[in-house]
Design a protein around this motif. Structure first.
Motif, PDB file in Angstrom:
ATOM      1  N   GLY A 167      -4.229   7.298  31.986  1.00  0.00           N
ATOM      2  CA  GLY A 167      -5.263   6.158  32.419  1.00  0.00           C
ATOM      3  C   GLY A 167      -5.432   5.344  31.233  1.00  0.00           C
ATOM      4  N   PRO A 168      -6.785   4.609  31.013  1.00  0.00           N
ATOM      5  CA  PRO A 168      -7.179   3.810  30.140  1.00  0.00           C
ATOM      6  C   PRO A 168      -6.928   4.075  28.670  1.00  0.00           C
ATOM      7  N   ALA A 169      -6.851   5.286  28.335  1.00  0.00           N
ATOM      8  CA  ALA A 169      -6.980   5.984  26.901  1.00  0.00           C
ATOM      9  C   ALA A 169      -5.770   5.358  26.271  1.00  0.00           C
ATOM     10  N   PHE A 170      -4.768   5.153  27.007  1.00  0.00           N
ATOM     11  CA  PHE A 170      -3.426   5.057  26.360  1.00  0.00           C
ATOM     12  C   PHE A 170      -3.351   3.568  26.042  1.00  0.00           C
ATOM     13  N   LEU A 171      -4.120   2.606  26.775  1.00  0.00           N
ATOM     14  CA  LEU A 171      -4.154   1.063  26.362  1.00  0.00           C
ATOM     15  C   LEU A 171      -5.051   1.026  25.360  1.00  0.00           C
ATOM     16  N   ILE A 172      -6.196   1.749  25.518  1.00  0.00           N
ATOM     17  CA  ILE A 172      -7.110   1.612  24.275  1.00  0.00           C
ATOM     18  C   ILE A 172      -6.376   2.117  22.909  1.00  0.00           C
ATOM     19  N   ALA A 173      -5.766   3.205  22.965  1.00  0.00           N
ATOM     20  CA  ALA A 173      -5.055   3.814  21.822  1.00  0.00           C
ATOM     21  C   ALA A 173      -4.285   3.030  21.302  1.00  0.00           C
ATOM     22  N   THR A 174      -3.355   2.330  21.997  1.00  0.00           N
ATOM     23  CA  THR A 174      -2.381   1.198  21.726  1.00  0.00           C
ATOM     24  C   THR A 174      -2.901   0.086  20.920  1.00  0.00           C
ATOM     25  N   GLY A 175      -4.069  -0.492  21.587  1.00  0.00           N
ATOM     26  CA  GLY A 175      -4.832  -1.560  20.884  1.00  0.00           C
ATOM     27  C   GLY A 175      -5.218  -1.209  19.428  1.00  0.00           C
ATOM     28  N   VAL A 176      -5.958   0.201  19.380  1.00  0.00           N
ATOM     29  CA  VAL A 176      -6.453   0.597  17.986  1.00  0.00           C
ATOM     30  C   VAL A 176      -5.303   0.879  17.074  1.00  0.00           C
ATOM     31  N   MET A 177      -4.321   1.234  17.455  1.00  0.00           N
ATOM     32  CA  MET A 177      -3.153   1.649  16.752  1.00  0.00           C
ATOM     33  C   MET A 177      -2.702   0.031  16.051  1.00  0.00           C
ATOM     34  N   LEU A 178      -2.792  -0.903  16.822  1.00  0.00           N
ATOM     35  CA  LEU A 178      -2.382  -2.274  16.133  1.00  0.00           C
ATOM     36  C   LEU A 178      -3.207  -2.644  14.872  1.00  0.00           C
ATOM     37  N   LEU A 179      -4.764  -2.378  15.204  1.00  0.00           N
ATOM     38  CA  LEU A 179      -5.352  -2.462  13.957  1.00  0.00           C
ATOM     39  C   LEU A 179      -5.214  -1.502  12.765  1.00  0.00           C
ATOM     40  N   TYR A 180      -4.818  -0.445  13.094  1.00  0.00           N
ATOM     41  CA  TYR A 180      -4.405   0.569  12.058  1.00  0.00           C
ATOM     42  C   TYR A 180      -3.101   0.081  11.224  1.00  0.00           C
ATOM     43  N   VAL A 181      -1.916  -0.290  12.203  1.00  0.00           N
ATOM     44  CA  VAL A 181      -0.862  -1.081  11.404  1.00  0.00           C
ATOM     45  C   VAL A 181      -1.481  -2.105  10.582  1.00  0.00           C
ATOM     46  N   LEU A 182      -2.636  -3.086  10.970  1.00  0.00           N
ATOM     47  CA  LEU A 182      -2.794  -3.969  10.085  1.00  0.00           C
ATOM     48  C   LEU A 182      -3.666  -3.515   8.972  1.00  0.00           C
ATOM     49  N   MET A 183      -4.213  -2.670   8.792  1.00  0.00           N
ATOM     50  CA  MET A 183      -4.770  -2.001   7.935  1.00  0.00           C
ATOM     51  C   MET A 183      -3.709  -1.414   6.778  1.00  0.00           C
ATOM     52  N   HIS A 184      -2.521  -0.912   7.580  1.00  0.00           N
ATOM     53  CA  HIS A 184      -1.493  -0.469   6.928  1.00  0.00           C
ATOM     54  C   HIS A 184      -0.903  -1.397   5.670  1.00  0.00           C
ATOM     55  N   GLU A 185      -0.732  -2.535   6.257  1.00  0.00           N
ATOM     56  CA  GLU A 185      -0.275  -3.732   5.604  1.00  0.00           C
ATOM     57  C   GLU A 185      -1.057  -4.234   4.740  1.00  0.00           C
ATOM     58  N   THR A 186      -2.500  -4.118   4.816  1.00  0.00           N
ATOM     59  CA  THR A 186      -3.497  -4.672   4.279  1.00  0.00           C
ATOM     60  C   THR A 186      -3.552  -3.747   2.613  1.00  0.00           C
ATOM     61  N   ALA A 187      -3.233  -2.590   2.876  1.00  0.00           N
ATOM     62  CA  ALA A 187      -3.067  -1.621   1.817  1.00  0.00           C
ATOM     63  C   ALA A 187      -1.809  -2.038   0.937  1.00  0.00           C
ATOM     64  N   HIS A 188      -1.041  -2.340   1.429  1.00  0.00           N
ATOM     65  CA  HIS A 188       0.190  -2.900   0.512  1.00  0.00           C
ATOM     66  C   HIS A 188      -0.278  -4.116  -0.131  1.00  0.00           C
ATOM     67  N   ALA A 189      -0.857  -4.837   0.373  1.00  0.00           N
ATOM     68  CA  ALA A 189      -1.482  -6.091   0.045  1.00  0.00           C
ATOM     69  C   ALA A 189      -2.475  -5.849  -1.414  1.00  0.00           C
TER      70      ALA A 189
END
Length: 366
Positions: A167-189
């Motif tokens: 159900g919707p958990a998959f779509l919500i998790a995908t959206g939150v994962m994009l935010l985690y990826v953004l934080m991953h790159e911000t950590a490098h920065a």
């Protein structure tokens, strides 16, 4: 057009990069140009006081037998500098217009989202610079290790079967994962900002023109020569992911229903992200950290060339034959580990594919 006598442009800067390789930095284009150590020596004489013939005579020590070879080498070197726009009077190469946010390459067009990260991160970086570097790295590493351990233990011991996470958990998790990826790159920065080599921008790249991948432009990391700092810069994203993995695990253990299912899916995605970031066969964070720690470049290519020649019982090329026993064993171990990694990844993907397809279909109501 090559000036006579040839002269290097005044605003250029010669620095040393990874593996102590000389580089020319052009502040006009923002590009780094790799040169040999012999070329670095020649640059010191390109001050506009010596003609091309003067350079040949000087570098050949007036030895007529050497003069021919030196002449050809000087011509090749000067031509390369001229093509790159590094000499007075030579034409600058094309570059994106100031403010352009889109750059293209053969397989990965890139879109810059913001160039403001250095300004935004500097207040945080200033505070963290006051903390001893060893203590800062220790806290980050131990927290990440604990976070991964807790998060993945939760994933494998306390979560419902993946088939139930529909159900919707998959779509919500995908959206939150994009935010985690953004934080991953911000950590490098952030680590780059602490080291005094700010990133040039945060953006999105389209791998093979369709797969979105977040990235930060760390081109100027070449300027930082300390191996410890370069390893920290390469591993910053992975370490930050460990802390977020702990957050996902805590939410999964202390919630129910949609929120728990979303957190469980996030943990699975974070495990996949860790596997990708430790991939020894790609220019991943893990591979970059290995190069930074050892001071080697193209360790992967050397390892597989060594394995190939050893298996085929072929004579090793000079650059491999001259390796010490310790270095040779290290490259062999790296190559064998890479092969084991590929086998493990293929096995995991084969078993995870049906579940992934089911989750994707359930997310769209099929």
């Amino acid at each position: 057009m090559i000036s006579s006598p040839p002269k290097l442009r005044d605003e250029l800067e010669v620095i040393r990069g990874m593996d102590d390789i000389p580089l020319i930095f052009d502040p006009v284009t923002g590009n780094y140009h790799r040169i040999t150590r012999a070329g670095e020596m020649v640059l010191t004489y390109l001050d506009g006081t010596r003609t091309r013939d003067d350079l040949v005579v000087f570098l050949s020590r007036a030895d007529q037998e050497r003069a021919g070879a030196v002449s050809r080498q000087i011509d090749t070197f000067l031509a390369a500098l001229d093509r790159s726009g590094l000499l007075e009077g030579s034409e600058l190469p094309d570059k994106p217009q100031d403010g352009s946010r889109v750059r293209t390459s053969m397989l990965m067009p890139r879109i810059i989202l913001t160039r403001s990260l250095p300004r935004l991160l500097e207040p945080v970086a200033a505070v963290l610079r006051a903390v001893p570097a060893t203590l800062l790295v220790l806290i980050a590493a131990l927290g990440a290790l604990a976070g991964y351990t807790f998060g993945f233990h939760t994933l494998f011991t306390a979560m419902p079967p993946p088939q139930d996470l529909a159900g919707p958990a998959f779509l919500i998790a995908t959206g939150v994962m994009l935010l985690y990826v953004l934080m991953h790159e911000t950590a490098h920065a952030l680590v780059a900002q602490i080291l005094g080599t700010p990133v040039r921008g945060l953006g999105v790249a389209l791998l093979f023109y369709f797969m979105p991948v977040a990235y930060v432009d760390r081109t100027d990391a070449y300027r930082f020569r300390g191996r410890g700092g370069r390893v920290a810069l390469a591993m910053a994203g992975i370490l930050s992911d460990g802390w977020f993995c702990a957050l996902s695990g805590a939410v999964a253990l202390n919630s129910a229903g949609l929120l728990r299912d979303t957190a469980a899916l996030l943990l699975g995605m974070q495990l996949l992200m860790l596997i990708v970031n430790l991939n020894p066969l790609m220019p991943s964070d893990g591979y970059t950290a290995i190069e930074a720690a050892t001071g080697l470049t193209n360790a992967r290519g050397r390892a597989f060339a060594l394995l190939r020649h050893t298996v085929r019982r072929q004579e090793l090329p000079a650059h491999l034959a001259n390796l010490s026993k310790v270095a040779r064993r290290g490259h062999m171990a790296y190559g064998l580990f890479s092969m084991a990694y590929v086998c493990f990844l293929a096995y995991a993907m084969f078993h995870a594919l049906p579940v992934t397809v089911d989750l994707a279909l359930s997310a769209v109501g099929r």
